[in-house]
Enzyme design. Structure first.
Site, PDB file in Angstrom:
ATOM      1  N   ARG A  52     -34.607 -50.560  39.415  1.00 56.64           N
ATOM      2  CA  ARG A  52     -35.884 -51.156  39.001  1.00 56.64           C
ATOM      3  C   ARG A  52     -37.019 -50.528  39.811  1.00 56.64           C
ATOM      4  NH1 ARG A  52     -37.224 -55.432  41.585  1.00 56.64           N
ATOM      5  NH2 ARG A  52     -35.301 -56.588  41.232  1.00 56.64           N
ATOM      6  N   TYR A 104     -57.108 -52.684  21.420  1.00 53.12           N
ATOM      7  CA  TYR A 104     -55.775 -52.851  20.847  1.00 53.12           C
ATOM      8  C   TYR A 104     -55.420 -54.346  20.809  1.00 53.12           C
ATOM      9  CZ  TYR A 104     -50.742 -52.610  20.307  1.00 53.12           C
ATOM     10  OH  TYR A 104     -49.467 -52.794  19.855  1.00 53.12           O
ATOM     11  N   ASP A 176     -57.618 -46.726  28.339  1.00 49.26           N
ATOM     12  CA  ASP A 176     -56.377 -46.601  27.566  1.00 49.26           C
ATOM     13  C   ASP A 176     -56.506 -45.310  26.767  1.00 49.26           C
ATOM     14  OD1 ASP A 176     -54.431 -46.732  25.563  1.00 49.26           O
ATOM     15  OD2 ASP A 176     -54.505 -48.914  25.447  1.00 49.26           O
TER      16      ASP A 176
HETATM   17  C1  LIG Z   1     -49.520 -49.286  20.880  1.00 50.18           C
HETATM   18  C2  LIG Z   1     -50.661 -49.418  21.808  1.00 50.18           C
HETATM   19  C3  LIG Z   1     -50.578 -50.217  22.965  1.00 50.18           C
HETATM   20  C4  LIG Z   1     -49.341 -51.033  23.290  1.00 50.18           C
HETATM   21  O1  LIG Z   1     -48.256 -50.227  23.575  1.00 50.18           O
HETATM   22  P1  LIG Z   1     -46.730 -50.679  23.328  1.00 50.18           P
HETATM   23  O2  LIG Z   1     -45.974 -49.475  23.748  1.00 50.18           O
HETATM   24  O3  LIG Z   1     -46.598 -51.026  21.875  1.00 50.18           O
HETATM   25  O4  LIG Z   1     -46.498 -51.861  24.202  1.00 50.18           O
HETATM   26  C5  LIG Z   1     -51.670 -50.267  23.801  1.00 50.18           C
HETATM   27  N1  LIG Z   1     -52.807 -49.585  23.526  1.00 50.18           N
HETATM   28  C6  LIG Z   1     -52.925 -48.836  22.426  1.00 50.18           C
HETATM   29  C7  LIG Z   1     -54.210 -48.112  22.180  1.00 50.18           C
HETATM   30  C8  LIG Z   1     -51.870 -48.721  21.533  1.00 50.18           C
HETATM   31  O5  LIG Z   1     -52.006 -47.985  20.425  1.00 50.18           O
END
Ligand SMILES: *Cc1c(COP(=O)(O)O)cnc(C)c1O
Length: 387
Positions: A52, A104, A176
Site C-alpha cells: 500500500r 467533472y 485537473d
Molecule cells: C474521469 C475523470 C475524473 C475521475 O476519474 P476516475 O478515474 O473515473 O475516478 C476526474 N476528472 C476528470 C476531468 C475526468 O474526466
C-alpha cells in the site's frame, strides 16, 4: 524523476522511470504482485516494506508521470477520484475552496456530498473569468480547483493567470489535466502547485484500466500527500500501474492523431446543416481559441456538438453510430459518443445544466485514432437521424 538520458517528451514517455530489471535484464518493468517484502533485519529493507505504501511497478509509473508533467514527484492512485480526494485531505473543517462551475461531476459530488458535511465550503465560479475568481476569495480560502478544457463545454481557463493569482494570495492551485494531458499542456510549468489526473482516460489510453495520479514539485506537499495516500489507501494495484505505463509510452503519438482527427471532425461538423454549434478549442470559432493556442500544443481529442435536434432526436443520433460507440468515459483509442444530458451529466439538475450552457441537444465526442474518413462517414450517417 527525470530520466538521465534526455528531457524530450517522446523519449521520456518511452523511458522515464524505467530501467531494465537488474536481476534478469527484463526490459519491461515487472508487475510486482506482492503485498510484502522480506527484511534482512527488523526495519532493514530495500526501500519497500508493504505494497500500500510502495510497490516497484507503481514507483516506475510515478516517476514516469512526474517526468511527463515536467514535475519532480508523482503519486499513483486507484482512480482519478482517489487522487482528487487525496488533495482535499490537505484541508480542514472551516476551510474554503473555489472550484470551476463545470467541474467533472464526480469532483462536484465529492465536494458537495462528502466534504460539505465535514465543514468544507466550496464556491463554484466561472474560472474562464479571472475577475469572478478574484471576487470569490475569502480569508479562509485554501485551494482553487480547475479543469481546462472543461467537460463537456470545453471551456479553457488561463492556467498561468490563475496560478499567479493563487500564488499572490498564498492559496494552493490544483489543475485537473485529464482532458489535455501533459503532451498538450503542463500546468506545473505555468505555476500551478498540483496536477491531478484520471489516468483512466488518455494516459492509459486503451479503456482497459481505471487509475489516477497527482504530480507536484514541492517536497513539503509531496510529504503531506504521500501521507494521505498511504493513510487512506486508495492506491493502484501493480497490474493497473503496468497498464498505465504501457499506455504512456505511446501518449505523444496517440495525442497527435486524436488532435488531427478531432480537428478534421470539428471542421466537417461546422459545415453540417443539422449542427447548431461545434465546440472545439482548436477552431477559431471557439470563444477561448486564442488562449488555447497560447497554452495548448493542439486542440485535444474532445469535440462537443450542439445539434439542431430535440432530445429524442439527439438520443437517436447517439444510438445510430457504427464506428463510434455509445459510452461514458473518453480518451481511449476508439471513438466514443456521449449524450451528457441523459448520461454523464444527468445527475446535474436540468435548470442548472442550462444555466451553465449545457443544452439537451448537445453530444460529446471522444474522437479516437481510427481512419478519419470512416469517422466522418459514420457521423454523416448518424446525423441523418437529427431530422
Ligand atoms: C474521469 C475523470 C475524473 C475521475 O476519474 P476516475 O478515474 O473515473 O475516478 C476526474 N476528472 C476528470 C476531468 C475526468 O474526466
Amino acid at each position: 524523476m527525470k530520466s538521465e538520458r534526455t528531457t524530450g517528451f517522446a523519449t521520456l514517455a518511452v523511458h522515464a522511470g524505467q530501467e531494465p530489471d537488474p536481476t534478469t535484464g527484463a526490459i519491461m518493468t515487472p508487475v510486482f504482485l506482492t503485498s510484502t517484502y522480506v527484511q534482512a533485519a527488523p526495519s532493514k529493507t530495500k526501500g519497500y516494506d508493504y505494497s500500500r505504501t510502495h510497490n516497484p511497478t507503481r514507483t516506475a509509473l510515478e516517476h514516469n508521470l512526474a517526468a511527463l508533467e515536467g514535475g519532480r514527484y508523482g503519486l499513483g492512485f486507484a482512480s482519478g477520484m482517489a487522487a482528487i480526494h487525496c488533495v482535499l485531505n490537505l484541508l480542514q473543517s472551516g476551510d474554503h475552496v473555489i472550484a470551476g462551475n463545470d467541474l467533472y461531476g464526480g469532483t462536484y459530488r465529492l465536494l458537495r456530498t462528502l466534504y460539505q458535511k465535514f465543514g468544507l465550503e466550496t464556491t463554484f465560479v466561472d474560472l474562464t473569468d479571472t475577475e469572478q475568481l478574484e471576487g470569490a476569495f475569502r480569508e479562509n480560502t485554501r485551494l482553487v480547483m480547475l479543469e481546462t478544457p472543461t467537460n463537456p463545454l470545453l471551456r479553457c481557463c488561463d492556467l498561468r493567470a490563475i496560478a499567479k493569482i493563487c500564488k499572490r494570495r498564498g492559496v494552493l492551485s490544483m489543475a485537473d489535466n485529464t482532458f489535455a494531458t501533459p503532451f498538450l499542456q503542463q500546468p506545473l510549468a505555468l505555476g500551478c502547485d498540483i496536477v491531478a489526473h484520471s489516468t483512466t482516460k488518455y494516459l492509459g489510453g486503451h479503456s482497459d484500466v481505471v487509475g489516477g495520479a497527482l504530480v507536484v514539485n514541492e517536497p513539503d506537499l509531496l510529504k503531506k500527500l504521500a501521507h494521505f495516500q498511504n493513510s487512506c489507501g486508495g492506491t493502484p494495484g501493480p497490474m493497473d500501474c503496468f497498464l498505465v505505463l504501457r499506455g504512456t509510452k505511446t501518449l505523444h503519438i496517440r495525442m497527435q492523431r486524436h488532435c488531427e482527427n478531432a480537428l478534421a471532425v470539428a471542421k466537417w461538423l461546422e459545415k453540417h446543416p443539422r449542427v447548431e454549434r461545434v465546440i472545439y478549442p482548436g477552431l477559431p470559432s471557439h470563444p477561448n481559441h486564442a488562449l488555447a493556442k497560447k497554452q495548448m500544443r493542439a486542440g485535444g481529442g474532445m469535440v462537443s456538438v450542439e445539434l439542431k435536434a430535440s432530445v429524442a432526436q439527439a438520443k437517436k443520433v447517439c444510438s445510430s453510430f457504427q464506428v463510434f460507440s455509445l459510452a461514458e468515459s473518453l480518451g481511449g483509442v476508439e471513438s466514443l459518443v456521449d449524450h451528457p444530458a441523459s448520461m454523464t451529466h444527468a445527475s446535474i439538475p436540468a435548470e442548472e445544466r442550462r444555466r451553465t450552457g449545457l443544452q439537451d441537444g448537445l453530444i460529446r465526442l471522444s474522437v479516437g485514432i481510427e481512419d478519419v474518413g470512416d469517422l466522418i462517414a459514420d457521423l454523416d450517417r448518424a446525423l441523418q437521424k437529427a431530422r
